[in-house]
Design an enzyme around this catalytic site. Structure first.
Site, PDB file in Angstrom:
ATOM      1  CE  LYS A  32      -0.965  -0.023   5.037  1.00  0.00           C
ATOM      2  NZ  LYS A  32      -0.524   1.323   5.414  1.00  0.00           N
ATOM      3  CB  SER A  69       5.300  11.358   9.663  1.00  0.00           C
ATOM      4  OG  SER A  69       4.718  10.530   8.661  1.00  0.00           O
ATOM      5  CB  SER A  70       9.118   9.280   5.853  1.00  0.00           C
ATOM      6  OG  SER A  70       8.236   8.164   5.842  1.00  0.00           O
ATOM      7  CD  GLN A  71       2.546   7.946   6.293  1.00  0.00           C
ATOM      8  OE1 GLN A  71       1.606   8.626   6.721  1.00  0.00           O
ATOM      9  NE2 GLN A  71       2.622   6.646   6.500  1.00  0.00           N
ATOM     10  CB  SER A  74      10.582   6.278   7.504  1.00  0.00           C
ATOM     11  OG  SER A  74      10.030   5.727   8.668  1.00  0.00           O
ATOM     12  CG  ASP A 113       4.709   0.299   9.594  1.00  0.00           C
ATOM     13  OD1 ASP A 113       4.405   0.941  10.613  1.00  0.00           O
ATOM     14  OD2 ASP A 113       4.347   0.639   8.450  1.00  0.00           O
ATOM     15  NE  ARG A 172       1.140   0.508  14.889  1.00  0.00           N
ATOM     16  CZ  ARG A 172       1.298   0.526  13.577  1.00  0.00           C
ATOM     17  NH1 ARG A 172       2.507   0.755  13.074  1.00  0.00           N
ATOM     18  NH2 ARG A 172       0.275   0.325  12.766  1.00  0.00           N
ATOM     19  NE  ARG A 191       1.954  -1.850   9.816  1.00  0.00           N
ATOM     20  CZ  ARG A 191       1.825  -2.443   8.637  1.00  0.00           C
ATOM     21  NH1 ARG A 191       1.780  -3.775   8.587  1.00  0.00           N
ATOM     22  NH2 ARG A 191       1.722  -1.748   7.519  1.00  0.00           N
TER      23      ARG A 191
END
Length: 395
Positions: free
Chosen positions: A12, A135-137, A163, A277, A308, A352
Protein backbone atom coordinates in the site's frame (compact mmCIF):
# COMPACT_ATOMS: atom_id res chain seq x y z
CA UNK A 1 3.92 -25.59 8.63
CA UNK A 2 4.31 -25.63 4.85
CA UNK A 3 2.65 -23.77 2.05
CA UNK A 4 2.27 -20.47 0.18
CA UNK A 5 0.84 -17.22 1.53
CA UNK A 6 -1.13 -16.76 -1.67
CA UNK A 7 -3.23 -13.83 -0.39
CA UNK A 8 -0.20 -11.68 0.48
CA UNK A 9 -1.30 -8.13 -0.40
CA UNK A 10 0.42 -5.65 -2.68
CA UNK A 11 2.32 -2.80 -1.06
CA UNK A 12 0.00 0.00 0.00
CA UNK A 13 3.00 2.31 0.48
CA UNK A 14 3.86 1.98 -3.20
CA UNK A 15 0.24 1.92 -4.38
CA UNK A 16 -0.75 5.12 -2.59
CA UNK A 17 2.21 6.95 -4.06
CA UNK A 18 1.60 5.85 -7.63
CA UNK A 19 -2.10 6.71 -7.33
CA UNK A 20 -1.14 10.29 -6.41
CA UNK A 21 1.36 10.46 -9.28
CA UNK A 22 -1.17 9.10 -11.75
CA UNK A 23 -3.59 11.83 -10.65
CA UNK A 24 -0.89 14.52 -10.96
CA UNK A 25 -0.09 13.24 -14.45
CA UNK A 26 -3.80 13.56 -15.31
CA UNK A 27 -3.39 10.29 -17.12
CA UNK A 28 -4.95 6.87 -17.52
CA UNK A 29 -1.76 5.10 -16.54
CA UNK A 30 -2.31 1.36 -16.22
CA UNK A 31 -1.63 0.34 -12.62
CA UNK A 32 -1.50 -3.40 -11.92
CA UNK A 33 -1.72 -5.49 -8.73
CA UNK A 34 -3.33 -2.78 -6.59
CA UNK A 35 -4.11 -4.19 -3.16
CA UNK A 36 -7.63 -4.77 -1.89
CA UNK A 37 -6.42 -3.38 1.46
CA UNK A 38 -8.72 -0.68 2.79
CA UNK A 39 -6.01 2.01 2.75
CA UNK A 40 -5.36 1.47 -0.96
CA UNK A 41 -9.02 1.24 -1.88
CA UNK A 42 -9.69 4.47 0.00
CA UNK A 43 -6.98 6.29 -1.94
CA UNK A 44 -8.23 4.85 -5.23
CA UNK A 45 -11.74 6.12 -4.50
CA UNK A 46 -10.91 9.46 -2.89
CA UNK A 47 -8.11 10.89 -5.03
CA UNK A 48 -10.57 11.77 -7.82
CA UNK A 49 -13.65 12.21 -5.63
CA UNK A 50 -15.86 15.19 -6.53
CA UNK A 51 -17.18 15.33 -2.97
CA UNK A 52 -16.39 18.35 -0.81
CA UNK A 53 -15.95 16.30 2.38
CA UNK A 54 -13.34 13.55 2.24
CA UNK A 55 -13.43 10.88 4.96
CA UNK A 56 -10.11 9.03 5.08
CA UNK A 57 -11.30 6.85 7.99
CA UNK A 58 -8.15 5.60 9.80
CA UNK A 59 -5.73 5.86 6.85
CA UNK A 60 -2.86 8.12 7.87
CA UNK A 61 -1.02 7.92 4.55
CA UNK A 62 -4.21 8.81 2.69
CA UNK A 63 -4.82 11.81 4.95
CA UNK A 64 -1.31 13.19 4.48
CA UNK A 65 -0.96 12.56 0.75
CA UNK A 66 -4.42 13.91 -0.07
CA UNK A 67 -3.89 17.01 2.07
CA UNK A 68 -0.91 17.98 -0.08
CA UNK A 69 -2.53 16.84 -3.34
CA UNK A 70 -5.82 18.70 -2.86
CA UNK A 71 -3.95 21.77 -1.61
CA UNK A 72 -1.53 22.19 -4.50
CA UNK A 73 -4.14 21.29 -7.14
CA UNK A 74 -6.34 24.02 -5.61
CA UNK A 75 -9.28 21.83 -4.65
CA UNK A 76 -11.48 23.11 -1.86
CA UNK A 77 -11.99 20.14 0.44
CA UNK A 78 -12.69 19.18 4.03
CA UNK A 79 -10.60 16.20 5.19
CA UNK A 80 -11.69 14.23 8.24
CA UNK A 81 -11.44 10.73 9.66
CA UNK A 82 -11.99 8.50 12.67
CA UNK A 83 -11.65 9.64 16.27
CA UNK A 84 -8.09 8.25 16.31
CA UNK A 85 -7.26 10.12 13.08
CA UNK A 86 -8.28 13.33 14.83
CA UNK A 87 -5.58 12.58 17.43
CA UNK A 88 -2.79 12.12 14.87
CA UNK A 89 -0.83 15.36 14.32
CA UNK A 90 -0.72 17.00 10.91
CA UNK A 91 0.53 20.45 11.90
CA UNK A 92 4.01 20.06 10.37
CA UNK A 93 2.51 19.36 6.93
CA UNK A 94 -0.13 22.09 7.26
CA UNK A 95 2.51 24.66 8.26
CA UNK A 96 4.62 23.70 5.24
CA UNK A 97 1.66 24.05 2.88
CA UNK A 98 0.69 27.37 4.43
CA UNK A 99 4.20 28.68 3.85
CA UNK A 100 3.81 27.71 0.19
CA UNK A 101 0.65 29.80 0.01
CA UNK A 102 -2.17 27.34 0.73
CA UNK A 103 -5.10 28.58 2.81
CA UNK A 104 -5.87 25.80 5.33
CA UNK A 105 -7.98 26.00 8.48
CA UNK A 106 -8.38 23.61 11.41
CA UNK A 107 -12.00 22.80 12.14
CA UNK A 108 -11.58 21.45 15.67
CA UNK A 109 -8.15 21.31 17.37
CA UNK A 110 -5.13 23.21 16.07
CA UNK A 111 -2.55 20.85 14.61
CA UNK A 112 -4.97 17.98 14.03
CA UNK A 113 -7.67 16.91 11.55
CA UNK A 114 -10.30 17.72 10.48
CA UNK A 115 -9.00 20.46 8.20
CA UNK A 116 -10.54 22.64 5.50
CA UNK A 117 -8.56 23.52 2.38
CA UNK A 118 -9.77 26.92 1.16
CA UNK A 119 -7.52 27.35 -1.87
CA UNK A 120 -4.07 27.97 -3.36
CA UNK A 121 -3.57 30.94 -5.66
CA UNK A 122 0.19 31.54 -5.91
CA UNK A 123 3.44 30.11 -4.59
CA UNK A 124 5.04 32.24 -1.85
CA UNK A 125 8.34 30.38 -1.48
CA UNK A 126 10.35 27.61 -3.11
CA UNK A 127 12.31 26.58 0.00
CA UNK A 128 11.01 24.91 3.17
CA UNK A 129 12.66 23.42 6.23
CA UNK A 130 10.85 20.50 7.87
CA UNK A 131 11.69 18.08 10.67
CA UNK A 132 12.98 14.79 9.38
CA UNK A 133 12.17 12.70 12.43
CA UNK A 134 8.36 12.85 12.71
CA UNK A 135 6.83 11.22 9.64
CA UNK A 136 8.37 10.55 6.27
CA UNK A 137 4.84 10.74 4.88
CA UNK A 138 4.86 14.52 5.38
CA UNK A 139 8.07 14.70 3.36
CA UNK A 140 6.83 12.34 0.66
CA UNK A 141 3.57 14.28 0.37
CA UNK A 142 5.48 17.50 -0.33
CA UNK A 143 7.90 15.77 -2.70
CA UNK A 144 5.14 14.38 -4.88
CA UNK A 145 3.41 17.73 -5.40
CA UNK A 146 6.65 19.71 -5.78
CA UNK A 147 7.06 19.16 -9.57
CA UNK A 148 3.72 20.86 -10.30
CA UNK A 149 4.63 23.94 -8.25
CA UNK A 150 5.53 26.91 -10.52
CA UNK A 151 8.87 27.39 -8.75
CA UNK A 152 9.56 23.80 -7.76
CA UNK A 153 10.70 23.15 -4.18
CA UNK A 154 13.79 22.65 -2.06
CA UNK A 155 13.18 20.73 1.16
CA UNK A 156 15.71 20.90 3.98
CA UNK A 157 15.25 18.06 6.45
CA UNK A 158 16.20 19.15 9.96
CA UNK A 159 17.87 16.74 12.38
CA UNK A 160 17.63 12.97 12.26
CA UNK A 161 15.80 11.53 9.25
CA UNK A 162 13.32 8.75 9.98
CA UNK A 163 12.12 6.12 7.49
CA UNK A 164 14.64 7.24 4.87
CA UNK A 165 13.84 4.24 2.59
CA UNK A 166 10.30 5.58 2.15
CA UNK A 167 11.65 8.97 1.04
CA UNK A 168 13.93 7.18 -1.40
CA UNK A 169 10.95 5.10 -2.52
CA UNK A 170 9.06 8.29 -3.35
CA UNK A 171 12.01 9.65 -5.35
CA UNK A 172 12.35 6.37 -7.27
CA UNK A 173 8.66 6.24 -8.15
CA UNK A 174 8.72 9.88 -9.22
CA UNK A 175 11.45 8.97 -11.72
CA UNK A 176 9.25 6.21 -13.10
CA UNK A 177 6.54 8.78 -13.75
CA UNK A 178 8.90 11.22 -15.46
CA UNK A 179 10.04 13.60 -12.71
CA UNK A 180 13.29 13.93 -10.77
CA UNK A 181 13.99 14.60 -7.10
CA UNK A 182 17.62 15.11 -6.12
CA UNK A 183 18.20 13.79 -2.59
CA UNK A 184 21.64 14.62 -1.18
CA UNK A 185 22.45 14.74 2.51
CA UNK A 186 19.54 16.48 4.22
CA UNK A 187 18.34 18.36 1.14
CA UNK A 188 15.78 17.37 -1.49
CA UNK A 189 15.69 19.57 -4.62
CA UNK A 190 12.83 19.31 -7.12
CA UNK A 191 12.48 21.53 -10.19
CA UNK A 192 9.17 22.35 -11.96
CA UNK A 193 8.40 19.33 -14.15
CA UNK A 194 5.55 17.45 -15.77
CA UNK A 195 4.47 13.98 -14.69
CA UNK A 196 3.95 11.54 -17.57
CA UNK A 197 1.73 8.52 -17.95
CA UNK A 198 3.44 5.22 -17.14
CA UNK A 199 2.40 1.62 -16.67
CA UNK A 200 3.29 0.18 -13.27
CA UNK A 201 2.91 -3.12 -11.38
CA UNK A 202 2.88 -2.94 -7.58
CA UNK A 203 5.01 -5.52 -5.79
CA UNK A 204 3.88 -7.48 -2.73
CA UNK A 205 3.94 -5.87 0.70
CA UNK A 206 7.02 -6.51 2.84
CA UNK A 207 5.15 -5.35 5.95
CA UNK A 208 2.60 -8.11 5.35
CA UNK A 209 5.39 -10.56 4.61
CA UNK A 210 6.98 -9.86 7.99
CA UNK A 211 4.22 -11.78 9.80
CA UNK A 212 5.21 -14.93 7.89
CA UNK A 213 8.79 -14.44 9.02
CA UNK A 214 7.31 -14.49 12.53
CA UNK A 215 5.34 -17.69 11.88
CA UNK A 216 8.49 -19.38 10.58
CA UNK A 217 10.62 -18.08 13.46
CA UNK A 218 8.20 -19.46 16.06
CA UNK A 219 7.12 -22.75 14.42
CA UNK A 220 8.96 -25.97 15.18
CA UNK A 221 9.19 -26.76 11.47
CA UNK A 222 8.41 -24.43 8.57
CA UNK A 223 8.76 -24.00 4.82
CA UNK A 224 6.80 -20.97 3.60
CA UNK A 225 6.69 -19.41 0.13
CA UNK A 226 5.87 -15.72 -0.41
CA UNK A 227 5.01 -14.62 -3.99
CA UNK A 228 5.89 -11.38 -5.83
CA UNK A 229 8.59 -10.19 -3.41
CA UNK A 230 11.98 -8.78 -4.37
CA UNK A 231 15.08 -8.73 -2.19
CA UNK A 232 15.97 -5.49 -4.00
CA UNK A 233 12.69 -3.90 -2.92
CA UNK A 234 12.22 -0.16 -2.36
CA UNK A 235 10.27 -0.94 0.82
CA UNK A 236 11.99 -0.24 4.14
CA UNK A 237 10.44 -3.34 5.75
CA UNK A 238 12.48 -5.48 3.39
CA UNK A 239 15.03 -5.25 6.27
CA UNK A 240 13.29 -8.22 7.93
CA UNK A 241 14.95 -10.49 5.36
CA UNK A 242 18.41 -9.67 6.74
CA UNK A 243 17.62 -10.68 10.31
CA UNK A 244 18.61 -14.35 10.32
CA UNK A 245 19.26 -13.80 14.03
CA UNK A 246 15.48 -14.14 14.48
CA UNK A 247 15.74 -17.72 13.25
CA UNK A 248 14.61 -17.36 9.62
CA UNK A 249 16.48 -17.94 6.35
CA UNK A 250 15.10 -16.11 3.29
CA UNK A 251 16.15 -17.00 -0.26
CA UNK A 252 14.74 -16.47 -3.75
CA UNK A 253 13.72 -19.74 -5.40
CA UNK A 254 12.23 -19.65 -8.91
CA UNK A 255 11.27 -16.02 -8.48
CA UNK A 256 9.54 -16.53 -5.12
CA UNK A 257 10.78 -15.95 -1.57
CA UNK A 258 11.23 -19.13 0.44
CA UNK A 259 11.40 -18.96 4.24
CA UNK A 260 12.90 -21.80 6.27
CA UNK A 261 14.20 -22.27 9.78
CA UNK A 262 17.64 -21.02 10.82
CA UNK A 263 19.55 -20.91 14.08
CA UNK A 264 18.67 -17.73 15.97
CA UNK A 265 20.52 -15.53 18.43
CA UNK A 266 20.05 -15.03 22.16
CA UNK A 267 20.26 -11.25 21.93
CA UNK A 268 19.81 -8.73 19.11
CA UNK A 269 20.12 -4.98 18.59
CA UNK A 270 17.81 -3.29 16.09
CA UNK A 271 17.31 0.32 15.01
CA UNK A 272 13.74 0.72 13.74
CA UNK A 273 14.23 4.31 12.56
CA UNK A 274 13.80 3.32 8.91
CA UNK A 275 11.36 0.41 9.39
CA UNK A 276 9.06 1.25 12.35
CA UNK A 277 6.26 -1.02 11.11
CA UNK A 278 8.45 -4.05 11.89
CA UNK A 279 8.65 -3.21 15.58
CA UNK A 280 5.61 -5.17 16.73
CA UNK A 281 6.56 -8.21 14.66
CA UNK A 282 10.12 -8.31 15.96
CA UNK A 283 9.09 -7.64 19.57
CA UNK A 284 6.71 -10.62 19.62
CA UNK A 285 9.29 -12.93 18.00
CA UNK A 286 11.88 -11.97 20.59
CA UNK A 287 9.42 -12.27 23.46
CA UNK A 288 8.39 -15.80 22.48
CA UNK A 289 11.82 -17.14 21.40
CA UNK A 290 13.73 -15.95 24.47
CA UNK A 291 15.70 -13.31 22.57
CA UNK A 292 16.69 -10.18 24.46
CA UNK A 293 16.15 -7.11 22.29
CA UNK A 294 17.99 -3.80 22.41
CA UNK A 295 15.83 -1.43 20.38
CA UNK A 296 16.12 2.15 19.14
CA UNK A 297 14.08 4.16 16.64
CA UNK A 298 10.66 3.47 18.18
CA UNK A 299 9.71 7.11 18.79
CA UNK A 300 7.25 7.37 15.88
CA UNK A 301 5.23 4.41 17.18
CA UNK A 302 3.40 6.68 19.60
CA UNK A 303 1.53 8.48 16.76
CA UNK A 304 0.48 5.46 14.71
CA UNK A 305 -2.99 3.84 14.66
CA UNK A 306 -2.55 3.58 18.41
CA UNK A 307 0.30 4.29 20.81
CA UNK A 308 2.08 1.13 19.74
CA UNK A 309 4.68 1.27 22.49
CA UNK A 310 2.01 1.30 25.22
CA UNK A 311 0.00 -1.36 23.37
CA UNK A 312 3.02 -3.65 23.09
CA UNK A 313 3.88 -3.19 26.74
CA UNK A 314 0.33 -4.11 27.79
CA UNK A 315 0.03 -7.20 25.60
CA UNK A 316 3.55 -8.58 26.00
CA UNK A 317 3.04 -8.74 29.76
CA UNK A 318 0.30 -11.33 29.11
CA UNK A 319 2.98 -13.78 27.98
CA UNK A 320 5.51 -12.84 30.66
CA UNK A 321 7.59 -10.44 28.54
CA UNK A 322 8.25 -6.74 28.92
CA UNK A 323 9.25 -3.81 26.71
CA UNK A 324 11.14 -1.55 29.07
CA UNK A 325 11.78 2.08 28.19
CA UNK A 326 15.34 2.80 29.33
CA UNK A 327 15.30 6.43 28.17
CA UNK A 328 13.65 8.49 25.43
CA UNK A 329 15.54 6.69 22.65
CA UNK A 330 16.36 3.19 23.99
CA UNK A 331 14.13 0.24 24.86
CA UNK A 332 14.93 -3.25 26.14
CA UNK A 333 12.80 -6.26 25.28
CA UNK A 334 12.92 -8.76 28.14
CA UNK A 335 11.61 -12.08 26.78
CA UNK A 336 9.28 -14.53 28.40
CA UNK A 337 10.81 -17.41 30.31
CA UNK A 338 7.64 -19.51 30.10
CA UNK A 339 4.69 -18.93 27.78
CA UNK A 340 1.16 -19.48 29.07
CA UNK A 341 -1.00 -22.14 27.44
CA UNK A 342 -3.38 -19.46 26.15
CA UNK A 343 -3.87 -15.71 26.08
CA UNK A 344 -6.28 -13.11 24.67
CA UNK A 345 -4.81 -10.05 22.98
CA UNK A 346 -6.38 -6.66 22.37
CA UNK A 347 -5.75 -4.97 19.02
CA UNK A 348 -6.41 -1.31 19.91
CA UNK A 349 -7.99 -0.87 16.45
CA UNK A 350 -4.51 -1.48 15.05
CA UNK A 351 -4.09 -4.01 12.23
CA UNK A 352 -0.44 -4.62 13.09
CA UNK A 353 -1.23 -5.61 16.68
CA UNK A 354 -3.55 -8.36 15.40
CA UNK A 355 -1.06 -9.76 12.90
CA UNK A 356 1.99 -9.42 15.13
CA UNK A 357 0.47 -11.54 17.92
CA UNK A 358 -1.23 -14.11 15.66
CA UNK A 359 1.98 -16.17 15.09
CA UNK A 360 1.99 -17.07 18.78
CA UNK A 361 -0.61 -19.64 17.68
CA UNK A 362 2.35 -21.86 16.72
CA UNK A 363 3.12 -22.17 20.45
CA UNK A 364 -0.14 -21.63 22.36
CA UNK A 365 -3.86 -21.01 22.03
CA UNK A 366 -4.42 -17.42 20.93
CA UNK A 367 -7.49 -15.21 20.97
CA UNK A 368 -7.40 -11.96 18.96
CA UNK A 369 -10.01 -9.36 19.83
CA UNK A 370 -11.53 -7.47 16.88
CA UNK A 371 -9.67 -9.52 14.24
CA UNK A 372 -11.33 -7.61 11.37
CA UNK A 373 -8.84 -4.74 11.84
CA UNK A 374 -6.55 -6.54 9.37
CA UNK A 375 -8.73 -5.19 6.53
CA UNK A 376 -6.65 -2.01 6.68
CA UNK A 377 -3.59 -3.63 5.09
CA UNK A 378 -4.04 -7.42 4.68
CA UNK A 379 -7.77 -8.22 4.26
CA UNK A 380 -7.28 -11.95 3.63
CA UNK A 381 -4.72 -12.52 6.36
CA UNK A 382 -6.90 -14.97 8.26
CA UNK A 383 -7.57 -16.91 5.03
CA UNK A 384 -3.83 -17.34 4.60
CA UNK A 385 -3.49 -18.42 8.24
CA UNK A 386 -6.20 -21.06 7.73
CA UNK A 387 -4.46 -22.32 4.59
CA UNK A 388 -1.51 -23.38 6.76
CA UNK A 389 -3.74 -25.63 8.87
CA UNK A 390 -4.52 -23.36 11.80
CA UNK A 391 -8.01 -23.70 13.19
CA UNK A 392 -9.77 -20.35 13.51
CA UNK A 393 -13.03 -19.85 15.34
CA UNK A 394 -14.73 -16.46 14.94
CA UNK A 395 -17.01 -15.33 17.75
Amino acid sequence: MRGTASALPASKSIANRVLIMKALAKSESALHNLSDANDTQLMLRLVNSPETEIDVEDAGTTMRFLTAYFSITNQKKILTGTARMKERPIGILVNALRSLGVDIAYLEKDGYPPIRINGFSSQKTNAISIRGDVSSQFISALMMVAPVLPQGLTLTLEGKIGSRPYIEMTASLMRHFGTTAEFAGNTISIKPQTYRAAEFTVESDWSGASYWFSFVALAKEADVVLPRLSLQSLQGDRAIADMTALGVKAELVNGELRLTKASGAKEISWDFTHCPDLAQTVAVICAAKGIKGNFTGLESLRIKETDRIAALQNELRKIGADLREDDSTHWTLLPSTKLPSSASFQTYKDHRMAMAFAPLATLMNVEIENPSVVRKSYPRFWDDVRSFGFQIEVR
